[in-house]
Design a protein around this motif. Sequence first.
Motif, PDB file in Angstrom:
ATOM      1  N   MET A 134      92.198  -8.262  71.493  1.00  0.00           N
ATOM      2  CA  MET A 134      90.878  -8.779  71.087  1.00  0.00           C
ATOM      3  C   MET A 134      89.781  -7.937  71.736  1.00  0.00           C
ATOM      4  N   ALA A 135      88.851  -7.479  70.969  1.00  0.00           N
ATOM      5  CA  ALA A 135      87.766  -6.637  71.487  1.00  0.00           C
ATOM      6  C   ALA A 135      86.845  -7.444  72.389  1.00  0.00           C
ATOM      7  N   ASP A 136      86.315  -6.772  73.417  1.00  0.00           N
ATOM      8  CA  ASP A 136      85.377  -7.441  74.323  1.00  0.00           C
ATOM      9  C   ASP A 136      84.088  -7.783  73.583  1.00  0.00           C
ATOM     10  N   LEU A 137      83.529  -8.933  73.933  1.00  0.00           N
ATOM     11  CA  LEU A 137      82.259  -9.363  73.348  1.00  0.00           C
ATOM     12  C   LEU A 137      81.064  -8.888  74.159  1.00  0.00           C
ATOM     13  N   LEU A 138      81.265  -8.655  75.455  1.00  0.00           N
ATOM     14  CA  LEU A 138      80.150  -8.375  76.355  1.00  0.00           C
ATOM     15  C   LEU A 138      80.174  -6.927  76.828  1.00  0.00           C
ATOM     16  N   LYS A 139      78.985  -6.395  77.088  1.00  0.00           N
ATOM     17  CA  LYS A 139      78.863  -5.065  77.658  1.00  0.00           C
ATOM     18  C   LYS A 139      79.266  -5.089  79.129  1.00  0.00           C
ATOM     19  N   ALA A 140      79.767  -3.959  79.605  1.00  0.00           N
ATOM     20  CA  ALA A 140      80.218  -3.869  80.999  1.00  0.00           C
ATOM     21  C   ALA A 140      79.083  -4.162  81.975  1.00  0.00           C
ATOM     22  N   GLU A 141      77.857  -3.731  81.643  1.00  0.00           N
ATOM     23  CA  GLU A 141      76.740  -3.972  82.566  1.00  0.00           C
ATOM     24  C   GLU A 141      76.368  -5.453  82.654  1.00  0.00           C
ATOM     25  N   THR A 142      76.602  -6.204  81.559  1.00  0.00           N
ATOM     26  CA  THR A 142      76.357  -7.655  81.598  1.00  0.00           C
ATOM     27  C   THR A 142      77.333  -8.337  82.538  1.00  0.00           C
ATOM     28  N   VAL A 143      78.604  -7.979  82.446  1.00  0.00           N
ATOM     29  CA  VAL A 143      79.621  -8.534  83.341  1.00  0.00           C
ATOM     30  C   VAL A 143      79.321  -8.143  84.789  1.00  0.00           C
ATOM     31  N   ALA A 144      78.921  -6.898  85.008  1.00  0.00           N
ATOM     32  CA  ALA A 144      78.614  -6.430  86.358  1.00  0.00           C
ATOM     33  C   ALA A 144      77.436  -7.192  86.952  1.00  0.00           C
ATOM     34  N   GLU A 145      76.406  -7.464  86.131  1.00  0.00           N
ATOM     35  CA  GLU A 145      75.254  -8.221  86.631  1.00  0.00           C
ATOM     36  C   GLU A 145      75.665  -9.641  87.007  1.00  0.00           C
TER      37      GLU A 145
END
Length: 264
Positions: free
Chosen positions: A1-12
Motif C-alpha cells: 500500500m502506498a504511503d499517504l503522507l510525505k516524509a517531512e510530515t511524519v518527521a514533523e
Amino acid sequence: MADLLKAETVAEFRAKGATVLRAVFDDWMEVLRAGVDYNLEHPAPNARDYRTEEGGRFLSDYCNWDRIPQYRDFIENSTAAQIGSELMGSRTVRLFHEHVIVKTPKTGMPTPWHQDLPYYCLDATQTVSLWIPMDAVPRERTLEFVAGSHLWGKYFRPQRFDGTALNENDGLEALPDIDGDRDAYDIIGWALEPGDAVAFDYRTVHGAPANNSATAQRRAFSLRLVGDDATFARREGIKTSPPFEGVTLAHGAPLEGPEFPLLL
C-alpha cells in the motif's frame, strides 16, 4: 500500500509532537457532521455538557462510536487508520476512543493546557490523535501545542475543563503557567478548514482558546489511535477519563477487546 503522507510530515509529527494534514478528510465531512449533530441531540450519560451565561454550550463527549453509525463508518472505512500507522511507525492500529468537542457561539470557556495520556488507563509511546474540525477555525481560536513537549519525559496532573484537578493527590507535577510566559515556549497551531486534521501525540501539551465569537461555532471530532506497544494501565484510586469501567484487562496487558477494536 502506498504511503499517504510525505516524509517531512511524519518527521514533523515525531519531532514536534504535532503536525497539520490538509484536506485529508474532505470526503467525510457530511458523514461526520451528521454524526456530531446526532451526538449534540443525544449526548451520552457521562458527557460533560456546560452552558454559559452568555448562551453558549460546551459539549465534551466520547466513546459513542458503537451507537452512532456515522462515527463507526468513518473509523472503519476512512484512511484514518493508515494515516495513524504512518505517523506512529506502527504495524498495527487500534482504536482507543473517539472524542467530540463542540463550542457553540459565545462559549467563553477555554480548553486548559494539558496532556492527554495522564488521563488515560493506558501506557504507550505509539499514539496519535486526529483532531478534525467540522467548521473553519481561524488561528486565534485553533488548538495550540507546545512543540516538543511529548519528549520532556514528564506527565502533568490532569485537570477538568473547569481547571480543577481530576485527582487531587495523584503525585503528578502541575503544568507550568504557559500562558503567563508564552515566549518561553515554541507554541504552534494552524488555521484550519473542514476536512483538514491536526495530528498529535498523547503526550504533547495542548489547549485551545475560548470561542467568544457571536456567530461561529467550533465542532471537532477527535480520533484516538494507538499502536503496537499499547498496554492497559490500572491506576488504583485514580479516576481516568474515559473511565472504561467495564474493562477487565489486567495491568500491563495488551490493549485489546471489543472496546478497543483492531483497525489495521
